[in-house]
Motif scaffolding. Structure first.
Motif, PDB file in Angstrom:
ATOM      1  N   THR A  98      39.641  49.983  38.194  1.00  0.00           N
ATOM      2  CA  THR A  98      39.534  49.772  39.604  1.00  0.00           C
ATOM      3  C   THR A  98      39.832  48.222  39.972  1.00  0.00           C
ATOM      4  OG1 THR A  98      37.078  49.019  39.851  1.00  0.00           O
ATOM      5  CG2 THR A  98      37.598  51.424  39.806  1.00  0.00           C
ATOM      6  N   ARG A  99      40.263  48.272  41.114  1.00  0.00           N
ATOM      7  CA  ARG A  99      40.514  46.787  41.714  1.00  0.00           C
ATOM      8  C   ARG A  99      39.236  46.366  42.097  1.00  0.00           C
ATOM      9  NH1 ARG A  99      45.334  45.288  42.121  1.00  0.00           N
ATOM     10  NH2 ARG A  99      47.374  46.921  42.413  1.00  0.00           N
ATOM     11  N   PRO A 100      39.088  44.838  42.108  1.00  0.00           N
ATOM     12  CA  PRO A 100      37.842  44.102  42.597  1.00  0.00           C
ATOM     13  C   PRO A 100      37.687  44.678  44.168  1.00  0.00           C
ATOM     14  CG  PRO A 100      39.230  42.512  41.591  1.00  0.00           C
ATOM     15  CD  PRO A 100      40.145  43.835  41.604  1.00  0.00           C
ATOM     16  N   ARG A 101      36.451  44.849  44.446  1.00  0.00           N
ATOM     17  CA  ARG A 101      36.270  44.911  45.769  1.00  0.00           C
ATOM     18  C   ARG A 101      34.643  44.538  46.028  1.00  0.00           C
ATOM     19  NH1 ARG A 101      34.553  49.474  42.405  1.00  0.00           N
ATOM     20  NH2 ARG A 101      32.444  50.317  42.986  1.00  0.00           N
ATOM     21  N   ARG A 107      30.725  41.311  44.462  1.00  0.00           N
ATOM     22  CA  ARG A 107      31.897  41.727  44.083  1.00  0.00           C
ATOM     23  C   ARG A 107      31.656  42.521  42.787  1.00  0.00           C
ATOM     24  NH1 ARG A 107      36.390  41.522  46.202  1.00  0.00           N
ATOM     25  NH2 ARG A 107      37.542  40.217  44.662  1.00  0.00           N
ATOM     26  N   VAL A 108      32.787  43.589  42.583  1.00  0.00           N
ATOM     27  CA  VAL A 108      32.693  44.265  41.355  1.00  0.00           C
ATOM     28  C   VAL A 108      33.803  45.072  41.256  1.00  0.00           C
ATOM     29  CG1 VAL A 108      32.086  46.669  42.954  1.00  0.00           C
ATOM     30  CG2 VAL A 108      31.530  46.338  40.471  1.00  0.00           C
ATOM     31  N   ALA A 109      34.300  45.051  39.839  1.00  0.00           N
ATOM     32  CA  ALA A 109      35.662  45.753  39.452  1.00  0.00           C
ATOM     33  C   ALA A 109      35.101  46.535  37.933  1.00  0.00           C
ATOM     34  CB  ALA A 109      36.739  44.800  39.120  1.00  0.00           C
ATOM     35  N   VAL A 110      35.701  47.503  37.360  1.00  0.00           N
ATOM     36  CA  VAL A 110      35.271  48.094  36.625  1.00  0.00           C
ATOM     37  C   VAL A 110      36.307  48.256  35.585  1.00  0.00           C
ATOM     38  CG1 VAL A 110      34.826  50.540  35.574  1.00  0.00           C
ATOM     39  CG2 VAL A 110      34.075  50.192  37.959  1.00  0.00           C
ATOM     40  N   PHE A 111      35.793  47.885  34.299  1.00  0.00           N
ATOM     41  CA  PHE A 111      36.621  47.404  33.016  1.00  0.00           C
ATOM     42  C   PHE A 111      36.443  48.330  31.908  1.00  0.00           C
ATOM     43  CE2 PHE A 111      33.557  44.233  32.204  1.00  0.00           C
ATOM     44  CZ  PHE A 111      33.494  44.214  30.848  1.00  0.00           C
ATOM     45  N   LEU A 112      36.980  48.570  30.925  1.00  0.00           N
ATOM     46  CA  LEU A 112      36.958  49.225  29.934  1.00  0.00           C
ATOM     47  C   LEU A 112      36.753  48.305  28.496  1.00  0.00           C
ATOM     48  CD1 LEU A 112      39.800  52.148  30.001  1.00  0.00           C
ATOM     49  CD2 LEU A 112      37.199  52.233  30.821  1.00  0.00           C
ATOM     50  N   ASP A 113      35.951  48.362  27.672  1.00  0.00           N
ATOM     51  CA  ASP A 113      35.547  47.583  26.580  1.00  0.00           C
ATOM     52  C   ASP A 113      36.515  48.165  25.271  1.00  0.00           C
ATOM     53  OD1 ASP A 113      34.257  49.797  25.231  1.00  0.00           O
ATOM     54  OD2 ASP A 113      32.379  48.767  25.629  1.00  0.00           O
ATOM     55  N   VAL A 114      36.618  47.491  24.452  1.00  0.00           N
ATOM     56  CA  VAL A 114      37.336  47.968  22.991  1.00  0.00           C
ATOM     57  C   VAL A 114      37.403  49.277  22.946  1.00  0.00           C
ATOM     58  CG1 VAL A 114      35.886  46.971  21.467  1.00  0.00           C
ATOM     59  CG2 VAL A 114      38.166  46.979  20.841  1.00  0.00           C
ATOM     60  N   TRP A 119      32.654  49.416  32.013  1.00  0.00           N
ATOM     61  CA  TRP A 119      31.439  48.316  32.420  1.00  0.00           C
ATOM     62  C   TRP A 119      31.815  47.913  33.888  1.00  0.00           C
ATOM     63  CZ3 TRP A 119      28.812  44.641  29.024  1.00  0.00           C
ATOM     64  CH2 TRP A 119      29.017  44.700  27.820  1.00  0.00           C
ATOM     65  N   ASP A 120      31.024  47.416  34.541  1.00  0.00           N
ATOM     66  CA  ASP A 120      31.077  46.868  35.966  1.00  0.00           C
ATOM     67  C   ASP A 120      31.095  45.197  35.779  1.00  0.00           C
ATOM     68  OD1 ASP A 120      31.040  48.954  37.563  1.00  0.00           O
ATOM     69  OD2 ASP A 120      29.145  48.476  38.331  1.00  0.00           O
ATOM     70  N   LEU A 121      32.023  44.568  36.087  1.00  0.00           N
ATOM     71  CA  LEU A 121      32.229  43.117  36.213  1.00  0.00           C
ATOM     72  C   LEU A 121      31.645  42.847  37.471  1.00  0.00           C
ATOM     73  CD1 LEU A 121      32.983  40.497  35.034  1.00  0.00           C
ATOM     74  CD2 LEU A 121      35.019  40.742  36.406  1.00  0.00           C
ATOM     75  N   LEU A 122      30.459  42.227  37.526  1.00  0.00           N
ATOM     76  CA  LEU A 122      29.620  41.806  38.938  1.00  0.00           C
ATOM     77  C   LEU A 122      29.436  40.362  39.040  1.00  0.00           C
ATOM     78  CD1 LEU A 122      26.723  44.198  38.339  1.00  0.00           C
ATOM     79  CD2 LEU A 122      28.419  44.612  39.827  1.00  0.00           C
ATOM     80  N   GLY A 123      29.801  40.032  40.492  1.00  0.00           N
ATOM     81  CA  GLY A 123      29.610  38.738  40.718  1.00  0.00           C
ATOM     82  C   GLY A 123      29.021  38.612  42.114  1.00  0.00           C
ATOM     83  N   PRO A 124      28.862  37.469  42.431  1.00  0.00           N
ATOM     84  CA  PRO A 124      28.190  37.256  43.846  1.00  0.00           C
ATOM     85  C   PRO A 124      29.133  37.639  45.112  1.00  0.00           C
ATOM     86  CG  PRO A 124      28.338  34.844  42.518  1.00  0.00           C
ATOM     87  CD  PRO A 124      29.081  36.017  41.889  1.00  0.00           C
ATOM     88  N   GLY A 125      28.485  37.989  46.293  1.00  0.00           N
ATOM     89  CA  GLY A 125      29.433  38.517  47.301  1.00  0.00           C
ATOM     90  C   GLY A 125      30.344  37.331  47.674  1.00  0.00           C
TER      91      GLY A 125
END
Length: 126
Positions: A98-101, A107-114, A119-125
């Motif tokens: 997914t793209r960051p949203r 803030r969140v974007a979904v990535f795949l591990d190895v 996984w959700d990459l999560l950050g502050p708004g």
């Protein structure tokens, strides 16, 4: 927590080399029936809880590689610098599905591990 992977070394490279986790332990061990294995633990920066990277062993375990949460996001990586971390991960070849949203929780974007787990990459708004 355990993440089942195909092989130890590519998993270590991904979690330590790409995501920046710390390699806490990489020890030789044996399975219950005496075959060699490794005890590999990684930890996200600043975390106290480690993640055991366990190589799939046998026909029952191989199908769960990448499917530990049935295709859902099951793991979460919270970072302070979302945009910089996202760009670094993209540059390192991490696959984002997914793209960051922006969401109410940040803030969140979904990535795949190895292994293929989401996984959700999560950050502050923003």
């Amino acid at each position: 927590m355990t993440i089942v992977v195909d092989e130890y070394d590519p998993a270590i490279e991904f979690f330590v080399g790409v995501l920046g986790f710390t390699l806490v332990e990489d020890s030789r061990a044996q399975t219950n029936d005496g075959r060699p294995k490794r005890w590999v633990v990684v930890r996200p920066p600043g975390a106290e809880t480690g993640i055991l990277l366990a190589r799939a062993d046998g026909a029952q375990q191989k199908p769960v590689v990448g499917q530990q949460c049935g295709g859902r996001v099951g793991f979460f990586l919270r970072v302070e610098e979302f945009d910089a971390t996202y760009e670094r991960m993209v540059s390192a070849g991490v696959e984002f599905v997914t793209r960051p949203r922006s969401e109410p929780y940040g803030r969140v974007a979904v990535f795949l591990d190895v292994a293929g787990n989401r996984w959700d990459l999560l950050g502050p708004g923003a």
